[in-house]
Design an enzyme around this catalytic site. Structure first.
Site, PDB file in Angstrom:
ATOM      1  N   SER A  30       0.843  -1.190   0.000  1.00 41.85           N
ATOM      2  CA  SER A  30       0.000   0.000   0.000  1.00 41.85           C
ATOM      3  C   SER A  30       0.879   1.241   0.000  1.00 41.85           C
ATOM      4  O   SER A  30       2.034   1.191   0.448  1.00 41.85           O
ATOM      5  CB  SER A  30      -0.857  -0.010   1.277  1.00 41.85           C
ATOM      6  OG  SER A  30      -1.512   1.216   1.450  1.00 41.85           O
ATOM      7  N   TYR A  84      -1.796  -0.462  10.371  1.00 44.45           N
ATOM      8  CA  TYR A  84      -1.827  -1.057   9.022  1.00 44.45           C
ATOM      9  C   TYR A  84      -0.605  -0.618   8.209  1.00 44.45           C
ATOM     10  O   TYR A  84       0.080  -1.446   7.597  1.00 44.45           O
ATOM     11  CB  TYR A  84      -3.123  -0.607   8.342  1.00 44.45           C
ATOM     12  CG  TYR A  84      -3.254  -0.943   6.884  1.00 44.45           C
ATOM     13  CD1 TYR A  84      -3.833  -2.147   6.479  1.00 44.45           C
ATOM     14  CD2 TYR A  84      -2.858  -0.046   5.887  1.00 44.45           C
ATOM     15  CE1 TYR A  84      -3.992  -2.444   5.121  1.00 44.45           C
ATOM     16  CE2 TYR A  84      -3.014  -0.333   4.541  1.00 44.45           C
ATOM     17  CZ  TYR A  84      -3.579  -1.531   4.162  1.00 44.45           C
ATOM     18  OH  TYR A  84      -3.735  -1.816   2.826  1.00 44.45           O
ATOM     19  N   LYS A  96       2.407  -2.919   6.589  1.00 42.06           N
ATOM     20  CA  LYS A  96       2.690  -3.014   5.143  1.00 42.06           C
ATOM     21  C   LYS A  96       4.145  -2.616   4.858  1.00 42.06           C
ATOM     22  O   LYS A  96       4.775  -3.155   3.939  1.00 42.06           O
ATOM     23  CB  LYS A  96       1.723  -2.123   4.355  1.00 42.06           C
ATOM     24  CG  LYS A  96       0.273  -2.620   4.362  1.00 42.06           C
ATOM     25  CD  LYS A  96       0.101  -3.925   3.609  1.00 42.06           C
ATOM     26  CE  LYS A  96      -1.362  -4.259   3.372  1.00 42.06           C
ATOM     27  NZ  LYS A  96      -1.565  -5.523   2.660  1.00 42.06           N
TER      28      LYS A  96
HETATM   29  N1  LIG Z   1      -8.792  -1.009  -1.151  1.00 38.92           N
HETATM   30  C1  LIG Z   1      -7.778  -0.163  -1.202  1.00 38.92           C
HETATM   31  O1  LIG Z   1      -7.944   1.056  -1.430  1.00 38.92           O
HETATM   32  C2  LIG Z   1      -6.364  -0.665  -0.989  1.00 38.92           C
HETATM   33  C3  LIG Z   1      -5.317   0.248  -1.116  1.00 38.92           C
HETATM   34  C4  LIG Z   1      -4.005  -0.196  -0.954  1.00 38.92           C
HETATM   35  C5  LIG Z   1      -3.768  -1.529  -0.683  1.00 38.92           C
HETATM   36  N2  LIG Z   1      -4.819  -2.417  -0.558  1.00 38.92           N
HETATM   37  C6  LIG Z   1      -4.504  -3.821  -0.311  1.00 38.92           C
HETATM   38  O2  LIG Z   1      -5.126  -4.591  -1.337  1.00 38.92           O
HETATM   39  C7  LIG Z   1      -5.430  -5.911  -0.838  1.00 38.92           C
HETATM   40  C8  LIG Z   1      -6.875  -6.269  -1.110  1.00 38.92           C
HETATM   41  O3  LIG Z   1      -7.689  -5.351  -0.414  1.00 38.92           O
HETATM   42  P1  LIG Z   1      -9.237  -5.157  -0.760  1.00 38.92           P
HETATM   43  O4  LIG Z   1      -9.462  -3.704  -0.674  1.00 38.92           O
HETATM   44  O5  LIG Z   1      -9.571  -5.917  -1.976  1.00 38.92           O
HETATM   45  O6  LIG Z   1      -9.900  -5.833   0.548  1.00 38.92           O
HETATM   46  P2  LIG Z   1     -11.352  -6.490   0.753  1.00 38.92           P
HETATM   47  O7  LIG Z   1     -12.299  -6.094  -0.301  1.00 38.92           O
HETATM   48  O8  LIG Z   1     -11.691  -6.238   2.181  1.00 38.92           O
HETATM   49  O9  LIG Z   1     -11.057  -8.070   0.530  1.00 38.92           O
HETATM   50  C9  LIG Z   1     -10.200  -8.743   1.406  1.00 38.92           C
HETATM   51  C10 LIG Z   1     -10.243 -10.228   1.098  1.00 38.92           C
HETATM   52  O10 LIG Z   1      -9.358 -10.912   2.002  1.00 38.92           O
HETATM   53  C11 LIG Z   1     -10.078 -11.870   2.785  1.00 38.92           C
HETATM   54  N3  LIG Z   1      -9.443 -11.933   4.099  1.00 38.92           N
HETATM   55  C12 LIG Z   1      -9.318 -10.946   5.015  1.00 38.92           C
HETATM   56  N4  LIG Z   1      -8.665 -11.397   6.094  1.00 38.92           N
HETATM   57  C13 LIG Z   1      -8.358 -12.694   5.856  1.00 38.92           C
HETATM   58  C14 LIG Z   1      -7.695 -13.709   6.591  1.00 38.92           C
HETATM   59  N5  LIG Z   1      -7.195 -13.467   7.824  1.00 38.92           N
HETATM   60  N6  LIG Z   1      -7.552 -14.939   6.055  1.00 38.92           N
HETATM   61  C15 LIG Z   1      -8.047 -15.209   4.808  1.00 38.92           C
HETATM   62  N7  LIG Z   1      -8.688 -14.283   4.062  1.00 38.92           N
HETATM   63  C16 LIG Z   1      -8.847 -13.054   4.587  1.00 38.92           C
HETATM   64  C17 LIG Z   1     -11.514 -11.333   2.777  1.00 38.92           C
HETATM   65  O11 LIG Z   1     -12.513 -12.319   3.042  1.00 38.92           O
HETATM   66  P3  LIG Z   1     -12.969 -12.666   4.563  1.00 38.92           P
HETATM   67  O12 LIG Z   1     -13.168 -11.365   5.268  1.00 38.92           O
HETATM   68  O13 LIG Z   1     -14.207 -13.475   4.407  1.00 38.92           O
HETATM   69  O14 LIG Z   1     -11.825 -13.463   5.149  1.00 38.92           O
HETATM   70  C18 LIG Z   1     -11.616 -10.845   1.333  1.00 38.92           C
HETATM   71  O15 LIG Z   1     -11.793 -11.944   0.457  1.00 38.92           O
HETATM   72  C19 LIG Z   1      -5.050  -5.891   0.638  1.00 38.92           C
HETATM   73  O16 LIG Z   1      -3.756  -6.424   0.814  1.00 38.92           O
HETATM   74  C20 LIG Z   1      -5.043  -4.409   0.970  1.00 38.92           C
HETATM   75  O17 LIG Z   1      -4.221  -4.122   2.066  1.00 38.92           O
HETATM   76  C21 LIG Z   1      -6.111  -2.011  -0.704  1.00 38.92           C
END
Ligand SMILES: NC(=O)c1ccc[n+]([C@@H]2O[C@H](COP(=O)([O-])OP(=O)(O)OC[C@H]3O[C@@H](n4cnc5c(N)ncnc54)[C@H](OP(=O)(O)O)[C@@H]3O)[C@@H](O)[C@H]2O)c1
Length: 242
Positions: free
Chosen positions: A142, A155, A159
């Site tokens: 991130s 967080y 990261k």
């Molecule tokens: N969204 C943003 O703006 C953003 C920006 C920078 C970086 N990121 C990074 O991008 C990645 C994806 O984020 P996202 O925004 O797509 O998140 P999201 O929509 O909340 O999806 C997260 C996924 O991970 C699963 N998960 C969470 N904790 C888990 C665990 N302990 N074990 C197994 N599965 C788990 C969730 O399902 P369950 O909850 O059912 O387990 C879900 O399938 C992450 O690494 C995040 O830090 C996101």
């Protein structure tokens, strides 16, 4: 499905929604075998059912912080004949709204690190014998890993640890490609939890970050830090120029 990709396998954590599901959809359509997980069984099953229309999918519900679950994932990778790519995508934001560091509950801080730092390394270790030659490890990080955003100390610092872990892993293993990737802001559940009071409808969908990741799955880039959307733009420009 192309002949080149028909035998490839990717393990993507957290693929029941958001970026993980968007990546899985694109790889599935190109015939990659997928091993996916998430804690919520219903959403994971729904993802499995959708992706199975295109390719072979092994969906294993569970929490990446649990050793037994990681061993199940490694067992599935073994049965699949090894993996060409491991994507450590599942992540823990911590409390919503996020507290300042001086007020941060330390038990939650530890849990954030267990999910975002310890589990990715533990999964890499568990899969060490299942990584095919030239396999790619893609650790999703991130901009919060490098920018001092107020309230992002738990967080963001986790990261940052994942980034340096990736950096050193790459130095120690020149035969592997280890990518640390900032996907950019994306309209997902995690992003809404990070900005609970905000309308996030102006943020790009995770699909817009996928092309940069695909370049890392299929291209020949060296280990390093990449910003997914900038990478896609760079590759698009290079293609247009050539
Ligand atoms: N969204 C943003 O703006 C953003 C920006 C920078 C970086 N990121 C990074 O991008 C990645 C994806 O984020 P996202 O925004 O797509 O998140 P999201 O929509 O909340 O999806 C997260 C996924 O991970 C699963 N998960 C969470 N904790 C888990 C665990 N302990 N074990 C197994 N599965 C788990 C969730 O399902 P369950 O909850 O059912 O387990 C879900 O399938 C992450 O690494 C995040 O830090 C996101």
């Amino acid at each position: 499905m192309t002949a080149e990709t028909s035998y490839r396998t990717a393990l993507i954590t957290g693929a029941s929604r958001g970026l993980g599901l968007a990546l899985a959809r694109t790889l599935a359509r190109d015939g990659w075998t997928l091993i996916i997980d998430a804690r919520g069984e219903e959403a994971l099953e729904s993802a499995r059912a959708e992706l199975s229309r295109y390719t072979r999918v092994i969906a294993i519900p569970g929490d990446v912080t649990e050793q037994e679950h990681r061993e199940d994932l490694a067992g599935a990778a073994r049965k699949a004949g090894g993996v060409d790519a491991l994507v450590n995508n599942a992540s823990n934001l911590g409390p919503s709204p996020q507290p300042g560091l001086l007020d941060y509950p330390l038990d939650v801080f530890e849990q954030v690190y267990r999910t975002n730092v310890v589990a990715p390394l533990a999964l890499i270790q568990a899969l060490n014998n299942e990584l095919k030659p030239q396999a790619r490890i893609i650790n999703v990080t991130s901009d919060a890993a490098v920018e001092p955003y107020e309230g992002w100390g738990g967080y963001g610092s986790s990261k940052a640890a994942l980034e340096q872990l990736s950096n050193i892993l790459a130095a120690e293993n020149p035969g592997l490609r280890v990518y640390r990737v900032d996907p950019g802001d994306m309209r997902t559940q995690m992003h809404q939890e990070a900005f609970p009071e905000e309308d996030i409808s102006d943020r790009p969908l995770p699909e817009e970050s996928v092309p940069g990741f695909i370049e890392l799955f299929t291209g020949d880039l060296p280990s390093g830090r990449y910003e997914a959307r900038a990478l896609a733009a760079r590759v698009g420009t290079a293609t247009a120029d050539s």
